[in-house]
Design an enzyme around this catalytic site. Structure first.
Site, short mmCIF file in Angstrom:
data_model
loop_
_atom_site.label_atom_id
_atom_site.label_comp_id
_atom_site.label_asym_id
_atom_site.label_seq_id
_atom_site.Cartn_x
_atom_site.Cartn_y
_atom_site.Cartn_z
N GLN A 153 1.99 -6.02 -3.17
CA GLN A 153 2.45 -6.14 -1.79
C GLN A 153 3.74 -5.32 -1.60
O GLN A 153 3.91 -4.33 -2.28
CB GLN A 153 2.67 -7.61 -1.39
CG GLN A 153 1.39 -8.42 -1.27
CD GLN A 153 0.80 -8.87 -2.60
OE1 GLN A 153 1.47 -9.49 -3.40
NE2 GLN A 153 -0.44 -8.55 -2.84
N LYS A 181 1.79 2.21 -5.04
CA LYS A 181 2.35 1.69 -6.30
C LYS A 181 1.44 1.96 -7.49
O LYS A 181 1.90 2.31 -8.57
CB LYS A 181 2.60 0.17 -6.17
CG LYS A 181 3.55 -0.20 -5.06
CD LYS A 181 3.65 -1.70 -4.87
CE LYS A 181 2.40 -2.34 -4.32
NZ LYS A 181 2.05 -1.99 -2.93
N ASP A 240 0.80 -1.23 0.00
CA ASP A 240 0.00 0.00 0.00
C ASP A 240 0.84 1.28 0.00
O ASP A 240 0.41 2.31 0.53
CB ASP A 240 -0.97 0.02 1.21
CG ASP A 240 -1.88 -1.19 1.21
OD1 ASP A 240 -2.18 -1.69 0.11
OD2 ASP A 240 -2.29 -1.61 2.30
N GLY A 295 -4.48 -4.27 -3.87
CA GLY A 295 -5.48 -3.24 -4.15
C GLY A 295 -4.71 -1.99 -4.53
O GLY A 295 -4.11 -1.36 -3.68
N HIS A 296 -4.67 -1.69 -5.82
CA HIS A 296 -3.87 -0.57 -6.31
C HIS A 296 -4.80 0.56 -6.75
O HIS A 296 -5.58 0.40 -7.70
CB HIS A 296 -2.97 -1.02 -7.47
CG HIS A 296 -1.94 -2.03 -7.04
ND1 HIS A 296 -1.03 -2.58 -7.90
CD2 HIS A 296 -1.67 -2.56 -5.82
CE1 HIS A 296 -0.25 -3.42 -7.22
NE2 HIS A 296 -0.63 -3.43 -5.97
#
Ligand code: GDP
Ligand code: IMO
Ligand code: MG
Length: 421
Positions: A221, A15, A12, A39-40
């Protein structure tokens, strides 16, 4: 060449935003590991989008996106995401490619993830429950099903065989939830997936490289969640570091160019496990509220603390980071005092190294104090506009880590990023 963008902390780091920012400089963007645990977040036309399976370059005209063999793919999430992408007028049938060696996440992988976490009680990893660990276990255990298998007429038979194996494991956990709705969704999504561009990822990417195309590998990650170098066992199940790019895409090490490491200006972690600089006080709460630190995948509140240069240096070392990007610098705007962790006291002894294990040892972070800048930086566009105190904060990180911060992200928006050179 293949440049890499990856997270240097516990995920988080921002990225998604950074990949989206650099995307136009590349011909192809590829995810090389992880799955829908990621989750980007990025903003397209001021609309917030969170991508879990599709690379963060998908909204750029003319950029090809590849889900690499090192990824674990949940067809259900992919289908849902394709719907979102096409609602923005993007033709994913043209710009999205899936490697045939990519392993599939089955509904029973999600069930097994849930059952295993429940059985761990207080020792739970804090998994996103997306089936990541069981899917990678089936890969290394040589049982898994891959995207290319979907095109085989015996796929359903292979699925049933593996499902029965999983059922026996689930029986051991006394897991008896009905997952038939999950299966229905899965087979619907499988039909959809079969008609996407399924390619041999390694030839696909290497032929692009041969044509002189520029490739960007997008990490999921973070390095401290890496299966080998993270805070084991509180990690994810894939190689999140640069080395994972080679095995996760089928590219040779000498093809790797720049390694762009992303770090927040502070630190967060979601899920269980060691976090030496965690703040369980009002400062931690303030970081969470100002930084809006709630998980993009699960909505869980993220644990917050000061930036940790022991971990950051370690991550730069194992990744061969060549450039740093510091995100969420604007979150620190409202703090009068800041701290940077420079070393640890490990059972009373000074150390600047990450130890083998971080749970059965007393870790006390040693801090250097910094003045806050107390002005809003979120509208800044040029380095000259940044406060002196922020520059001092950045300079100290540069010197201690030995790699320079070249970009500062000062807000979630696409344009909120400042190049320092
Ligand atoms: P990722 O998993 O590394 O892509 O990061 P996430 O998307 O899970 O979490 C990063 C969060 O911070 C998202 O909500 C972003 O919109 C937001 N974000 C990214 N960069 C910045 C920044 O520089 N400042 C602020 N305030 N928010 C940011
Ligand atoms: P992005 O790509 C933050 C964490 C989980 C849990 C551990 C194992 O958005 O940075 P898993 O579901 O992989 O078995 O969970 O890893 N985790 C993440 N934390 N960002 C992520 O991805 C994460 N993906 C997994 O919270 O602690
Ligand atoms: Mg995330």
């Amino acid at each position: 060449m293949v440049d890499v963008i990856l997270g240097l902390q516990w995920g988080d780091e921002g990225k998604g935003k950074i990949v989206d920012f650099f995307a136009n400089d590349y011909d192809l963007i590829a995810r090389f590991q992880g799955g829908p645990n990621a989750g980007h977040t990025l903003y397209v036309n001021d609309k917030k989008i969170v991508l879990h399976q599709i690379p963060s370059g998908v909204f750029h005209e003319g950029v090809i996106n590849l889900v690499g063999n090192g990824v674990v793919l949940d067809p259900v999430t992919l289908k849902r995401e394709c719907d979102t992408v096409s609602s923005f007028g993007i033709d994913f049938r043209k710009n999205l490619f899936i490697a045939e060696r990519t392993h599939l996440i089955l509904p029973t992988h999600r069930a097994l993830d849930k059952a295993a976490e429940l059985s761990k009680g207080n020792d739970k990893i804090g998994s996103t429950l997306k089936g990541i660990s069981p899917a990678y276990m089936d890969k290394t255990g040589r049982n898994g099903l891959r995207v290319g298998d979907l095109l085989d007429k015996n796929f359903t038979t292979a699925y049933i065989k593996l499902r029965l194996k999983h059922q026996k494991l689930l029986d051991n956990y006394a897991f008896n939830e009905d997952i038939s709705a999950w299966e229905e969704e899965f087979f619907e999504a499988v039909e959809f997936l079969k008609h996407l561009n399924i390619v041999n990822g390694e030839y696909f990417i290497n032929s692009k490289l041969q044509q002189g195309k520029k490739v960007l590998a997008e990490g999921a990650q973070g390095s401290m969640l890496d299966i080998d170098f993270g805070t084991f066992p509180f990690v994810t199940s894939s190689s999140t570091i640069t080395a994972g790019v080679c095995s996760g895409l089928g590219v040779a090490p000498q093809k790797i160019g720049e390694v762009i490491g992303v770090t927040k200006a502070y630190c967060t972690r979601v899920g269980s496990g060691p976090f030496p600089t965690e703040l369980n006080d009002e400062t931690g709460e303030k970081l969470r509220q100002v930084g809006n630190e709630f998980g993009a995948t699960t909505g869980r509140p993220r644990r917050c603390g000061w930036i940790d240069l022991v971990a950051l240096r370690f991550a730069c070392m194992v990744n061969g980071v060549t450039k740093l990007v510091m995100t969420k610098a604007d979150v620190l705007d409202v703090f009068t005092e800041l701290k940077i962790c420079t070393s640890y006291k490990l059972n009373g002894k000074d150390s600047t190294e990450i130890p083998f294990q971080m749970t059965r040892i007393n870790i006390e972070p040693v801090y250097k104090d910094f003045m806050g800048w107390n002005v809003s930086t979120s509208a800044a566009k040029l380095p000259e506009e940044l406060p002196v105190a922020m520059k001092q904060y950045v300079e100290f990180i540069n010197e201690t880590v030995g790699i320079h911060i070249q970009y500062i992200s000062n807000g979630p928006g696409r344009e909120q990023i400042i190049s320092l050179r």
